[in-house]
Design a protein around this motif. Structure first.
Motif, PDB file in Angstrom:
ATOM      1  N   GLN A 301       0.849  -1.333  -0.028  1.00  0.00           N
ATOM      2  CA  GLN A 301      -0.067   0.027  -0.097  1.00  0.00           C
ATOM      3  C   GLN A 301       0.954   1.271   0.207  1.00  0.00           C
ATOM      4  N   SER A 333      -3.838  -8.426   2.246  1.00  0.00           N
ATOM      5  CA  SER A 333      -2.787  -8.103   1.218  1.00  0.00           C
ATOM      6  C   SER A 333      -2.319  -9.309   0.474  1.00  0.00           C
ATOM      7  N   THR A 402      -8.535  -0.916   2.632  1.00  0.00           N
ATOM      8  CA  THR A 402      -7.566  -1.505   3.677  1.00  0.00           C
ATOM      9  C   THR A 402      -6.980  -0.252   4.570  1.00  0.00           C
TER      10      THR A 402
END
Ligand code: SF4
Length: 555
Positions: A301, A333, A402
């Motif tokens: 990310q 993830s 997320t």
């Protein structure tokens, strides 16, 4: 053989309409364009004509046979995009955007700001109408972040200014530099002298960490540091404590990577660039050996682009350090990484982190250390920065996103310099609506709104319009949208004719700001800086005080 788009792609998409076989993606019309890290060329379709090379304002395109070793990987990076997004050519000959009919007379527009968003808007206006553009900036130099934001070791990115230089040779555009709206001219006076005003003033402030110790000496925004090393006159006198061995940067976007490079590359390398002399002197005396880059979320990310992350691998005398433990992924993830449909640029970010984690550091090298899943909780020190405390985060899914939440594990690092690089924020403009929550001027496709209703003759472009997202070239498409709206309003008779023209504006400016810098003044500054640069083997040596800039402007 095919052509390849490389690291410095500015996303302005000038190359897209030039390609005779329509093989550059994503195009501005595609959904992916808003989030893509760069544009890509389909190697199977490219006919090797080279038309895109001339169109690219930042020299980002090269033949795959001529790629430098540091860019060789971009051949695969371009190809990988089309494995995920097979080329579907829905090629339609481009319809040139309409021009305002001549019989409507001369459209007068004030563009406030002279950064990329302003310049792209001005350039588009010059192509779309019989127009007089007055380009205002409070500094005596144009091009905004191209001059004061782009890292000095990225000269190719700065090349976009030559695109503007050639478009702005016409008398139809006049520079009104060293003029501050709100001080020398009011919003109403701008409206009196023009059909329309386009605010392209960017996002001038940075976001704060809001943790104890943030205001200790030695804790700064990366914005200040960047402006300092780029010679912005408002920041030339700042001082940064480079006496310690470690600096910490909070945030891991491309600006954080710029700052990490400037703090670690050998000053002799920076000495070949247009970095400000005061910064070069300070960096020659710097003791910084390690820069730690803190990211709130994980390596998948991270906010940096994969191309900038990749470029760190080619820095001489610098190791990039990633802790293998940081590569253990949470369930979501891992599922994303395992998804065959994952965006190649995302996968590359993780692959690069793995490669860095597997490398053995070279003794004596400086280090750029990436720490993931951490958030600062305090900047610590007695009277000055001595360290930073942080908490380890865990990733959770919230409404399909997320997000990082703090765990109960804490940690700390000693450091003499802390730079926050967690985003920018727009500032209000006098007498113009402003949305405090989002930090932008409320608008619909660039037309400013007040209480949901269009404000006649007032438009926005760039970060103050859409928020601080995207790279320099993203402003091209954004500005075209604003100009489309402005021209449509002009054609529809929705703009009030100015009560005074260019001559009256010049008379008013002569009275209010005798030190205004026009085209000749900027040319004189530019020439003097380039001449000094030539003697020193550098692109330019910048003047960094208002006094010196004005002296140079007067020749
Ligand atoms: Fe298109 Fe020609 Fe560029 Fe290939 S070289 S991407 S065919 S413009």
């Amino acid at each position: 053989m095919a052509y390849v788009i490389t690291q410095r792609c500015c996303n302005d998409a000038s190359c897209v309409p030039e390609c005779p076989v329509d093989c550059i993606r994503p195009t501005p019309e595609q959904r992916e364009f808003a989030t893509t890290e760069q544009l890509y060329i389909d190697p199977d379709t490219c006919i090797d004509c080279g038309a895109c090379v001339d169109a690219c304002p930042v020299d980002a395109i090269a033949s795959e046979d001529d790629l430098l070793a540091s860019l060789a990987r971009f051949k695969d990076i371009n190809a990988a995009y089309f494995e995920r997004h097979p080329l579907e050519s829905n090629f339609e000959p481009l319809v040139a955007p309409s021009r305002a009919p001549k019989e409507l007379g001369t459209l007068r527009v004030a563009v406030i700001g002279a950064g990329p968003a302003a310049c792209y808007a001005a350039e588009e206006l010059l192509r779309r109408a019989d127009v007089e553009v007055e380009l205002f900036d409070r500094l005596p130099t144009p091009y905004g972040l191209v001059r004061a934001g782009v890292a000095p070791d990225h000269p190719g990115t700065k090349a976009v200014s030559s695109l503007f230089e050639s478009a702005f040779r016409r008398e139809a555009l006049q520079f009104r530099l060293n003029v501050e709206v709100g001080k020398h001219l009011s919003h109403q006076e701008l409206l009196d002298h023009h059909h329309a005003v386009v605010y392209a003033v960017g996002a001038a402030t940075d976001r704060r960490l809001n943790v104890p110790g943030e205001d200790l000496p030695g804790s700064h925004s990366a914005t200040e540091f960047v402006a300092w090393y780029n010679g912005h006159p408002d920041f030339a006198n700042r001082e940064f404590d480079l006496s310690g061995e470690r600096a910490v940067i909070v945030g891991n976007g491309n600006v954080a990577l710029d700052v990490a490079r400037v703090l670690t590359v050998h000053p002799d390398e920076l000495g070949k660039t247009d970095i400000a002399d005061h910064a070069l002197d300070a960096l020659r005396r710097s003791n910084i050996q390690e820069v730690v880059v803190l990211g709130r979320r994980g390596p998948l990310q991270a906010a940096y682009t994969s191309s900038e992350f990749l470029a760190l691998a080619h820095l001489k005398g610098i190791d990039v350090i990633v802790d293998p433990a940081d590569l253990e992924l949470d369930h979501a993830s891992q599922a994303l990484l395992d998804d065959p449909e994952i965006e190649p640029s995302l996968k590359l970010k993780y692959t690069l982190a793995q490669e860095y984690a597997a490398k053995t550091p070279t003794p004596g090298n400086k280090r750029i250390v990436f720490r993931y899943l951490v958030s600062p909780t305090a900047v610590t020190g007695e009277g000055k920065v001595e360290g930073i405390e942080f908490v380890h985060n865990e990733l959770v899914q919230e409404n399909g996103r997320t997000v990082a939440i703090a765990s109960d594990r804490t940690d700390s690092l000693g450091a003499s310099l802390v730079l926050r690089s967690i985003g920018y924020r727009g500032e209000p403009v006098a007498d113009v609506p402003f949305d405090e929550e989002s930090g932008v001027i409320p608008n619909e496709h660039g037309q400013v709104l007040a209480d949901g209703e269009p404000v006649q003759g007032v438009y926005v472009s760039g970060w103050i319009k859409r928020g601080p997202r995207g790279v320099i070239g993203s402003n091209r498409v954004d500005s075209q949208e604003t100009v489309d709206r402005l021209i449509a309003d002009f054609v529809a008779g929705k703009l009030a004719a100015p009560t005074a023209g260019r001559a009256a504006l010049e008379a008013l400016l002569a009275e209010r700001q005798p030190d205004m810098v026009g085209r000749d003044g900027w040319k004189a500054i530019d020439q003097a800086e380039r001449t000094a640069g030539k003697a020193a083997g550098r692109p330019r040596v910048k003047f960094t005080s208002l006094e010196d800039l004005l002296k140079a402007a007067k020749g």
